[in-house]
Design an enzyme around this catalytic site. Structure first.
Site, PDB file in Angstrom:
ATOM      1  N   GLU A 391      42.875  40.623  46.877  1.00  0.00           N
ATOM      2  CA  GLU A 391      43.264  40.798  45.473  1.00  0.00           C
ATOM      3  C   GLU A 391      42.233  41.541  44.620  1.00  0.00           C
ATOM      4  O   GLU A 391      42.052  41.225  43.449  1.00  0.00           O
ATOM      5  CB  GLU A 391      43.574  39.429  44.843  1.00  0.00           C
ATOM      6  CG  GLU A 391      44.731  38.740  45.553  1.00  0.00           C
ATOM      7  CD  GLU A 391      45.019  37.340  45.029  1.00  0.00           C
ATOM      8  OE1 GLU A 391      46.205  37.001  44.922  1.00  0.00           O
ATOM      9  OE2 GLU A 391      44.083  36.579  44.751  1.00  0.00           O
TER      10      GLU A 391
HETATM   11  C1  TNX Z   1      46.229  33.724  46.549  1.00  0.00           C
HETATM   12  S1  TNX Z   1      45.446  33.713  49.348  1.00  0.00           S
HETATM   13  C2  TNX Z   1      44.847  33.813  46.612  1.00  0.00           C
HETATM   14  C3  TNX Z   1      44.024  32.856  45.861  1.00  0.00           C
HETATM   15  C4  TNX Z   1      44.857  31.889  45.077  1.00  0.00           C
HETATM   16  C5  TNX Z   1      46.076  31.488  45.865  1.00  0.00           C
HETATM   17  C6  TNX Z   1      46.919  30.466  45.190  1.00  0.00           C
HETATM   18  C7  TNX Z   1      44.335  34.578  48.780  1.00  0.00           C
HETATM   19  C8  TNX Z   1      43.526  35.256  49.722  1.00  0.00           C
HETATM   20  N1  TNX Z   1      44.180  34.653  47.455  1.00  0.00           N
HETATM   21  O1  TNX Z   1      43.136  33.543  45.026  1.00  0.00           O
HETATM   22  O2  TNX Z   1      44.081  30.787  44.776  1.00  0.00           O
HETATM   23  O3  TNX Z   1      46.845  32.627  46.118  1.00  0.00           O
HETATM   24  O4  TNX Z   1      47.911  30.018  46.046  1.00  0.00           O
END
Ligand code: TNX
Length: 606
Positions: A391
């Protein structure tokens, strides 16, 4: 990243939606097991016969002898008329590879049993762990001794034998009329055998104080070894901070189900949780916040070492994650020179993602990454360093892959193996690197291509393995961006076949992440972990041929009374046939102090 991922509602600062102490928690469908069923008998903790005040006369002695004989006879009769062991040998989670029952071998642990282990510190350590598990509920002394060739002889033998062919984590468990023999070529194998043995005893074995129970075990042989070498769970200690004691208790839950990796998500926008001597403000400034405006916190190096050691004693490797280049707001608060605009952002206590990043164009960023990863690597005996990579929406294309490639080399130069979320896939391959796949749709050509270039995968599908997803619409905590995950959804998939065009040989295992935006207490953690963690554990350990939802559901039901007896919160999932009625005999004396659990927050059982 799925678009609906962003719908997570933010918790207004200063207004936490979730209370820290959930003892009074009374959800609708999701119920904490709070009260063990009243048992049929309550007997005193100790033999309360008053001591004689003067020398007994011959008649009194004869009477006493007769009484002793009568008691012994009664006990022997009880043994003869005893019902068979309540558990079937196959009632184990994760399902063992091979089970051969033998009803003639049913055995009852006697009060005078001895645990005899191979004369090797590793085997003796497992012997002590077994004794530690069995002493509180049985009240038996269970001394641990050593022998060159341990034999059960009416007790339990732990045999460490490097000539047996059971693999690095396998074990063989023989239960016969003469006692128990557990054989493995490694201490890990013995430890996993102990976890199986524990589950084959009546549920009351989990009681923290002595109970009246027949400690019967079903006869036969189990030969067992895992399907995948990597079986893990992740705890996000960044969104909310959790005390060392809470993390240790999570380690206990992993150990029960033969998981062997604990991934700690140590840094994120909302808080930096691990001390770094060369960049001290990461924790003194960056560690003081969390989602919802709470005080946050961080682990000192000694705290972290305590977690690592506690986990290692349970054959669990800690995988530390420093999330880069995104999810770094807390680091930027502490060191604005790492920010692209060289300005400190305000501390962040919401739950949005994707807005922060360290400046990939500034050399100081790479000094920071080297220093941080160097210190974390030095504290971490395990082979892995997880560098996040998810992300980072504002670091795109070649800037992103260039950053990742430099970070991957830093990790390799530290002698560690790179793990990262599957967003790392487009970056150049580096020997051994592992991608943690968290998609919700197995069609992922970019990851499949990275695998063709040599990457291996840990599988954590958001819509099956994410323990922060709600079970049902009314689950009071958790998310639903990847869908609802009831126990069947957590269980009914195959990590070896999940990503299209990725052969199961490229899959090193499975991991269940628990993100903690809405999770504020140990009880919250347990409600989301249990009963889904055992489902993921079975996918990681058990051969595919044993996969069977109906059988799993029935086996899982038997764990409710175990968690209840141990004071562990769990979600009473409606699709599981939890036993009703008295399951756990009463403790002999509720005043008997419990094990270390007394100091931990848990469910109020009184
Ligand atoms: C996605 S899974 C994220 C996290 C969040 C989560 C909440 C991932 C690698 N990143 O930053 O906490 O979703 O479900």
């Amino acid at each position: 990243m799925p678009a609906e991922r962003r719908t997570l509602d933010a918790t207004p600062a200063g207004e936490p939606r979730f209370c820290h102490n959930r003892r009074e928690y009374t959800p609708g469908a999701a119920a904490v097991s709070t009260t063990p069923s009243p048992g049929p008998t309550a007997v005193p903790a100790t033999d309360a016969t008053p001591l004689p005040t003067r020398e007994p006369d011959a008649a009194t002695l004869a009477q006493a002898d007769a009484a002793t004989l009568a008691q012994a006879a009664e006990r022997a009769a009880g043994d003869l008329l005893a019902p068979p062991a309540r558990h079937r040998l196959a009632d184990v989670i994760p399902a063992p590879q091979h089970v051969q029952s033998d009803a003639t071998g049913d055995w009852v642990l006697p009060a005078e049993a001895v645990i005899v282990a191979s004369a090797d510190p590793a085997a003796l350590a497992v012997g002590e762990q077994l004794a530690h598990l069995l002493r509180p509920a049985t009240g038996y002394p269970l001394p641990v001794t050593d022998a060159t060739t341990p034999e059960p002889a009416g007790g339990i033998a732990l045999v460490l034998d490097d000539t047996v062919d059971l693999g690095a984590e396998g074990y063989r468990l023989d239960i016969t009329f003469d006692g128990v023999r557990l054989t493995a070529s490694t201490a890990a194998g013995l430890f996993y055998g102990v976890q199986t043995l524990r589950q084959l005893l009546p549920a009351a074995i989990e009681s923290p104080g002595p109970v009246t129970e027949r400690w019967s075990l079903p006869g036969g042989t189990i030969t067992d070894a895992p399907r995948f070498p990597y079986r893990g769970a992740m705890l996000d200690v960044a969104r909310h901070f959790f005390a060392v004691e809470d993390v240790l208790r999570v380690v206990d839950h992993l150990a029960r189900y033969k998981l062997n990796h604990l991934h700690l998500h140590l840094t994120d926008d909302q808080g930096w949780r691990i001390a770094v001597d060369s960049w001290p403000k990461l924790t003194t400034l960056g560690g003081t916040t969390e989602v919802g405006g709470g005080p946050g916190g961080h682990y000192t190096k000694a705290d972290y070492a305590r977690i690592v050691t506690y986990a290692a004693d349970r054959h669990i490797t800690v995988v530390p994650e420093i999330d880069l280049p995104g999810h770094t707001n807390a680091a930027l608060v502490a060191y604005p020179e790492l920010a692209p605009d060289k300005t400190a952002p305000p501390p962040y206590t919401g739950t949005e993602v994707g807005f922060s990043y360290v400046d990939p164009a500034d050399e100081r960023t790479y000094d920071f990454v080297s220093d941080v990863l160097g210190e974390v690597a030095a504290l971490t005996p395990g082979p892995w360093l997880h560098v996040g990579g998810d992300e980072a929406f504002k670091v795109k294309g070649e800037v992103y892959t260039g950053f990742v490639e430099r970070v991957q080399r830093i990790v390799a130069d530290l002698g560690k193996t790179v793990v990262g979320w599957h967003q790392l896939a487009p970056a150049a391959h580096l020997d051994g690197r592992v991608l943690q796949w968290w998609g919700t749709n197995g069609e992922d050509p970019t990851t499949a291509e990275a695998v063709r270039r040599g990457a291996r995968l840990i599988i954590s599908p958001g819509n099956h393995a994410y323990l922060d997803m709600k079970y049902a619409p009314d689950t009071p905590i958790g998310h639903d961006w990847a869908g609802l995950i009831d126990v069947r959804k957590a269980y009914d998939w195959d990590p070896g076949m999940h990503v299209t065009d990725v052969p199961s040989s490229a899959v090193i295992g499975v991991e269940a992440p628990l993100w903690t935006e809405s999770v504020t207490s140990l009880t919250d953690i347990e409600l989301l972990l249990l009963p889904r963690l055992p489902a993921i554990a079975e996918l990681g350990w058990s051969p595919r041929a044993t996969h069977d939802w109906n059988g799993f559901r029935d086996r899982l039901a038997g764990h409710g009374p175990r968690w209840g007896a141990a004071g562990i919160a769990f979600h009473r999932a409606p699709e599981i046939p939890w036993p009703s009625g008295p399951a756990i005999p009463a403790q002999r004396d509720p005043a008997v102090p419990t094990q270390s659990d007394t100091t931990r927050e848990g469910v109020d059982l009184t």
